[in-house]
Design a protein around this motif. Sequence first.
Motif, PDB file in Angstrom:
ATOM      1  N   THR A  93      74.960  32.149  30.903  1.00  0.00           N
ATOM      2  CA  THR A  93      73.838  31.182  30.151  1.00  0.00           C
ATOM      3  C   THR A  93      73.219  30.372  31.233  1.00  0.00           C
ATOM      4  OG1 THR A  93      75.028  31.785  28.017  1.00  0.00           O
ATOM      5  CG2 THR A  93      72.839  30.617  28.183  1.00  0.00           C
ATOM      6  N   TYR A  95      70.842  26.922  31.376  1.00  0.00           N
ATOM      7  CA  TYR A  95      69.973  25.319  30.003  1.00  0.00           C
ATOM      8  C   TYR A  95      69.158  25.330  30.632  1.00  0.00           C
ATOM      9  CZ  TYR A  95      73.214  27.583  27.080  1.00  0.00           C
ATOM     10  OH  TYR A  95      74.630  27.741  25.911  1.00  0.00           O
ATOM     11  N   ALA A  99      68.517  23.793  26.567  1.00  0.00           N
ATOM     12  CA  ALA A  99      67.901  25.254  25.719  1.00  0.00           C
ATOM     13  C   ALA A  99      68.659  25.902  26.058  1.00  0.00           C
ATOM     14  CB  ALA A  99      66.306  24.826  25.272  1.00  0.00           C
ATOM     15  N   LYS A 101      67.609  29.628  28.225  1.00  0.00           N
ATOM     16  CA  LYS A 101      67.162  30.334  29.244  1.00  0.00           C
ATOM     17  C   LYS A 101      67.363  31.556  30.078  1.00  0.00           C
ATOM     18  CE  LYS A 101      63.669  26.440  27.925  1.00  0.00           C
ATOM     19  NZ  LYS A 101      62.567  26.746  27.125  1.00  0.00           N
ATOM     20  N   ASP A 110      68.613  38.385  29.102  1.00  0.00           N
ATOM     21  CA  ASP A 110      67.796  38.166  28.197  1.00  0.00           C
ATOM     22  C   ASP A 110      67.172  36.649  29.160  1.00  0.00           C
ATOM     23  OD1 ASP A 110      68.512  39.640  26.418  1.00  0.00           O
ATOM     24  OD2 ASP A 110      69.274  38.416  25.167  1.00  0.00           O
ATOM     25  N   VAL A 111      65.704  36.428  28.936  1.00  0.00           N
ATOM     26  CA  VAL A 111      65.174  35.221  29.123  1.00  0.00           C
ATOM     27  C   VAL A 111      64.332  34.954  27.597  1.00  0.00           C
ATOM     28  CG1 VAL A 111      63.077  34.509  30.790  1.00  0.00           C
ATOM     29  CG2 VAL A 111      64.470  36.221  31.297  1.00  0.00           C
ATOM     30  N   GLU A 112      64.212  33.095  27.935  1.00  0.00           N
ATOM     31  CA  GLU A 112      63.754  32.930  26.481  1.00  0.00           C
ATOM     32  C   GLU A 112      62.859  31.900  27.262  1.00  0.00           C
ATOM     33  OE1 GLU A 112      62.788  31.512  23.200  1.00  0.00           O
ATOM     34  OE2 GLU A 112      64.443  32.618  23.110  1.00  0.00           O
ATOM     35  N   GLY A 113      61.430  31.673  27.149  1.00  0.00           N
ATOM     36  CA  GLY A 113      60.403  31.620  27.945  1.00  0.00           C
ATOM     37  C   GLY A 113      59.763  32.910  29.038  1.00  0.00           C
ATOM     38  N   ASN A 114      59.283  31.897  29.235  1.00  0.00           N
ATOM     39  CA  ASN A 114      58.405  32.752  30.683  1.00  0.00           C
ATOM     40  C   ASN A 114      58.874  32.960  32.368  1.00  0.00           C
ATOM     41  OD1 ASN A 114      56.156  32.576  29.178  1.00  0.00           O
ATOM     42  ND2 ASN A 114      55.548  30.648  30.188  1.00  0.00           N
TER      43      ASN A 114
END
Length: 128
Positions: A93, A95, A99, A101, A110-114
């Motif tokens: 992971t 960050y 946070a 990302k 998994d992608v968090e955000g754009n």
Amino acid sequence: MTRARDLADSADKDISGTVTLDDIVLSNDMTVADNGKVIFGAGSDLEIYHDGNSKIADVGDGKLELHSNGTGVFIQKGATEYMGKFETDGAVTLYYDNAAKLATTSTGVDVEGNLIGNQVALYIYTSG
């Protein structure tokens, strides 16, 4: 050759030159002055030092490897903010400002955000 007993008897004295010892055990901290290096290997391949920035430098031909027999490797800012987690037999992971990302999972990523790319072709394949 200097014996360990000779070093113990030389408390509060400066020692210079080359000292050869086997199996050093320290009961307290070892301090190296700024810009001083702790150098490892017959070819001086690994250096740990502080020159305004804290550095571990692999200056040899091989690769720098981090090994863990525990639960993984965590890169942190201070004691509470993660920059990266590398879990044993699990997720990696990354960050941004503590946070999560980007994370690998058992099924992919998994992608968090754009997800932004510059002149990058994106291909999406499905099994169906």
